[in-house]
Design a protein around this motif. Structure first.
Motif, PDB file in Angstrom:
ATOM      1  N   GLY A  74       0.816  -1.212   0.000  1.00 45.58           N
ATOM      2  CA  GLY A  74       0.000   0.000   0.000  1.00 45.58           C
ATOM      3  C   GLY A  74       0.848   1.259   0.000  1.00 45.58           C
TER       4      GLY A  74
ATOM      5  N   GLY B 235       0.716   3.999  -2.623  1.00 50.06           N
ATOM      6  CA  GLY B 235       0.437   5.368  -2.193  1.00 50.06           C
ATOM      7  C   GLY B 235       1.405   6.355  -2.795  1.00 50.06           C
TER       8      GLY B 235
ATOM      9  N   SER C  19      -2.803   7.234  -4.833  1.00 45.87           N
ATOM     10  CA  SER C  19      -3.626   6.871  -3.679  1.00 45.87           C
ATOM     11  C   SER C  19      -5.100   6.716  -4.009  1.00 45.87           C
ATOM     12  CB  SER C  19      -3.461   7.902  -2.567  1.00 45.87           C
ATOM     13  OG  SER C  19      -3.973   9.147  -2.986  1.00 45.87           O
TER      14      SER C  19
ATOM     15  N   ILE D 247      -1.183   2.953   2.241  1.00 48.11           N
ATOM     16  CA  ILE D 247      -1.304   4.092   1.323  1.00 48.11           C
ATOM     17  C   ILE D 247      -1.264   5.398   2.109  1.00 48.11           C
ATOM     18  CG2 ILE D 247      -2.896   5.302  -0.227  1.00 48.11           C
ATOM     19  CD1 ILE D 247      -3.751   2.498  -1.226  1.00 48.11           C
TER      20      ILE D 247
END
Length: 188
Positions: A54, A58, A62, A123
Motif C-alpha cells: 500500500g 500510495g 492513492s 497508502i
C-alpha cells in the motif's frame, strides 16, 4: 508517527484477523499451540506485506486503490464465510488440528481478505513521516500474536458450542467483511 501511535495502529490492524482466527479456531478440535502459531505467522507475514504494498501504491496513486479496497475485502471474506457456512452442514469429519494443503489455501485467502485494510493504511502512511519497515513489522507481529490467541480462544468456543460453531464462524467472516465495507462507505 511516534512509537505509541504505531503500537495502537498495529493492534487496530489485527482486529479483523483476530475475528477471523476465532472463526478458524472454532473449526479445530484441540489445536496445538504450534498450529495456532503457524497460522498466526501466515497471517502476520501477509499483514506485514500489505502495508508495504500500500505504501508503494500510495507513492504512485492513492485514489485508485482506496476506491475499491473495501469491496475486495468484502468479497473475499463474504465468499469464505459463505463457504464456511455451507461446509458446516456437511457430514462431520474428525479434525485433528493439523493444517492441510486445502486449509493453507483458505488460511492464505482469509489472511489476504483481512489485510486489505492494511494496504489502505499503507497508502495513507505514504503521506506521513513513518518508517514503513518498522510499521509493517509491528503490524505483522501484532497480527501474529492476535491470530494465535484467536485460534486458541475459538477452539475453546468450538468445544463449548459444537458443530454449529462453524456456522457462527462463517457468519463472523461475513460480518467482518460487511463491517469493512460499511466502515469505508460511511467512513466510520
Amino acid at each position: 508517527m511516534n512509537l505509541l501511535a504505531l503500537i495502537f495502529l498495529s493492534f487496530a490492524m489485527s482486529t479483523d484477523a483476530f475475528a477471523a482466527a476465532i472463526a478458524k479456531g472454532v473449526n479445530l478440535r484441540k489445536p496445538k499451540i504450534s498450529i495456532a502459531l503457524k497460522t498466526g505467522i501466515i497471517f502476520g507475514i501477509i499483514e506485514a506485506i500489505t502495508p508495504m504494498l500500500g505504501w508503494g501504491l500510495g507513492k504512485l496513486s492513492s485514489s485508485f486503490i482506496v476506491s475499491w479496497d473495501h469491496w475486495l475485502a468484502f468479497g473475499i471474506l463474504s465468499l469464505l464465510g459463505t463457504f464456511t457456512i455451507f461446509k458446516s452442514f456437511s457430514p462431520t469429519e474428525k479434525d485433528d488440528g493439523r493444517i492441510n494443503n486445502q486449509s493453507i489455501l483458505i488460511t492464505i485467502l482469509t489472511a489476504i481478505g483481512t489485510s486489505i485494510d492494511a494496504m489502505a493504511v499503507g497508502i495513507s502512511l505514504a503521506f506521513v513521516d513513518v518508517n514503513i519497515a518498522l510499521a509493517s513489522m509491528m503490524i505483522g507481529l501484532a497480527t501474529c500474536l492476535m491470530v494465535t490467541i484467536g485460534i486458541m480462544v475459538g477452539s475453546a468456543l468450538g468445544l463449548i458450542v459444537g458443530k454449529r460453531a462453524e456456522t457462527v464462524g462463517g457468519i463472523v467472516l461475513i460480518t467482518v467483511g460487511t463491517w469493512v465495507l460499511i466502515s469505508h462507505i460511511y467512513q466510520i
